[in-house]
Structures are given as C-alpha cells and as structure tokens.
Enzyme design. Structure first.
Site, PDB file in Angstrom:
ATOM      1  N   CYS A   1      58.826  17.902 -10.291  1.00 39.87           N
ATOM      2  CA  CYS A   1      59.179  16.505  -9.996  1.00 39.87           C
ATOM      3  C   CYS A   1      60.217  16.409  -8.878  1.00 39.87           C
ATOM      4  O   CYS A   1      59.920  16.713  -7.731  1.00 39.87           O
ATOM      5  CB  CYS A   1      59.639  15.820 -11.282  1.00 39.87           C
TER       6      CYS A   1
ATOM      7  N   HIS B   1      55.669  16.963 -16.090  1.00 38.27           N
ATOM      8  CA  HIS B   1      56.584  17.386 -17.142  1.00 38.27           C
ATOM      9  C   HIS B   1      55.750  17.776 -18.365  1.00 38.27           C
ATOM     10  O   HIS B   1      54.526  17.726 -18.338  1.00 38.27           O
ATOM     11  CB  HIS B   1      57.542  16.248 -17.515  1.00 38.27           C
TER      12      HIS B   1
END
Length: 237
Positions: free
Chosen positions: A94, A194
């Site tokens: 991310c 994630h």
C-alpha cells in the site's frame, strides 16, 4: 542467505504498521520454519539504520505523515536500496508503494519525493478504494489468483521500468484504465493488498522465500489456508 538463519526485515513497523501488515513477516518466518529452516524477524525502527545484509524485507501501509517519516528515514539510511540492487526480495504494501516511487501526492495536494526504487508516481483518486481485491498474477512463477483487502486513495501510474503485479478481476487496484494492480521492478514487489497479504496468498509467500533462499520450495499441505483462500475469493464475487 546466511548459512544458519533466514533474516526477515520488518521495516519501520513503528510508522508503517497501521494495517497489520507486519503479519507478512510472521508468515514468512512460519513457512520457513515449517520447512526446517531457522528464521528470525529483524525489526528496523526509526531508531535504527537500515541494514543491507538481510535476506528479505517487508514494509507495510500507513497515513500521509507516517509516509513522510518513512521516506525521510529510508533516504537517510539506504541499506534497503543497496539490498534491492543486490537482488534481495522486498515486499511493499500500500503506502509503501508510494514511498518507494519517484513521488507521491498527499491528500492535501503536496508532492513528496520518494525513494525511487519503483518507476512510478501516485496521485489522489476522487474516491477512496475500499473492499476485496482480486487479481490474476502477471509475475512469472505465480499461477493462483491473488486476493487482499484494499483501503487507499492512491492512483499509481507505472513508468517504463516497472510492470504490474496483476490484472484486476475485482476491485480497484492502481486506479488505471488498463485495470492493473501493484508494481514489480527487479526484486521488489508492491501491492495495495492487505490481509495480511501473505497469509491469503501462500504461493507469493513461497515465491519470496525461494528468492531469499535461492532454493525451490515444495508447497506446504495446509488445508486451513486453502479454506481461507476459498472464503476470501468467494467474498469478492
């Protein structure tokens, strides 16, 4: 890899650990140990210089201010960049994609220079991408769909030196018109997933371990992991 111990770098968990991505280091350690390999996690915080001698490195996600702290630290202590130049595997999750790119733009519109390991740039999207993300991998050696949970507002554009990790089947990914997700450049792999990512994608975990050890690894028979994968892939349909 050192003769006795696989050393897994957990980079800046004090500022790049908002979303539980430190679990990726735990997965790598456990999957190594299940194969009889000695493995340890080396935590590198803002108090530490980043060594260039570890076998594999992981970075997680964070918010704008934490990204700035991480960028400053990695620029001052470029051990991970030297490790990448030597071909050691690095996993960036991310916001770590944005930190490792040429530059990223904050939600307030400020442009911040990145580390430059990725030939990419990131600007804010109009709407935040939140939800299950599934891609078809484009990385040689991976055959199974990748799944994770995305929670970001970054639209990442890849330059000519970088290539995507996967083709988006469900979700937003990099926010590009060609519907791709993540970035791969040399030994460095980045994704917006994630989960933790490697708990949900054991094939990718073993890919990184194989790169770190220089050894082909037979798959582990873990029915509970297979059930988790089926559950998460079904949740995205």
């Amino acid at each position: 890899m050192s003769e006795s111990t696989l050393r897994i770098g957990l980079v800046l968990p004090d500022v790049m650990g908002t979303y539980g991505d430190g679990g990726n280091a735990l997965v790598l350690r456990q999957r190594a140990r299940m194969r009889g390999l000695d493995a340890q996690i080396v935590e590198i915080t803002l108090d530490d210089a980043v060594p260039d001698s570890l076998d594999v490195y992981t970075l997680g996600g964070a918010e704008d201010f934490a990204q700035r702290l991480a960028t400053r630290h990695l620029t001052k202590h470029p051990g991970m960049q030297r490790a990448a130049a030597a071909g050691r595997p690095i996993l960036a999750i991310c916001a770590a994609i944005q930190v490792l790119g040429h530059w990223y733009q904050t939600a307030a519109g400020e442009k911040v220079d990145g580390v430059g390991l990725f030939d990419c740039t990131t600007s804010p999207m109009a709407e935040r991408a939140i939800g299950e993300l599934v891609t078809q991998p484009l990385l040689d050696g991976l055959t199974q769909p990748l799944s994770g949970f995305e929670n970001h507002r970054g639209a990442t554009s890849l330059g000519s030196e970088a290539r995507p990790l996967g083709k988006v089947r469900h979700g937003t990914g990099n926010g590009s018109r060609d519907r791709v997700e993540g970035v791969v450049q040399g030994s460095v792999v980045g994704t917006y997933m994630h989960g933790p990512l490697l708990a949900r994608n054991p094939e990718l975990a073993d890919y990184l371990l194989a790169q770190a050890t220089g050894t082909a690894l037979a798959p582990l028979d873990l029915p509970e992991v297979d059930r988790l994968r089926r559950e998460r892939l079904a949740a995205a349909r």
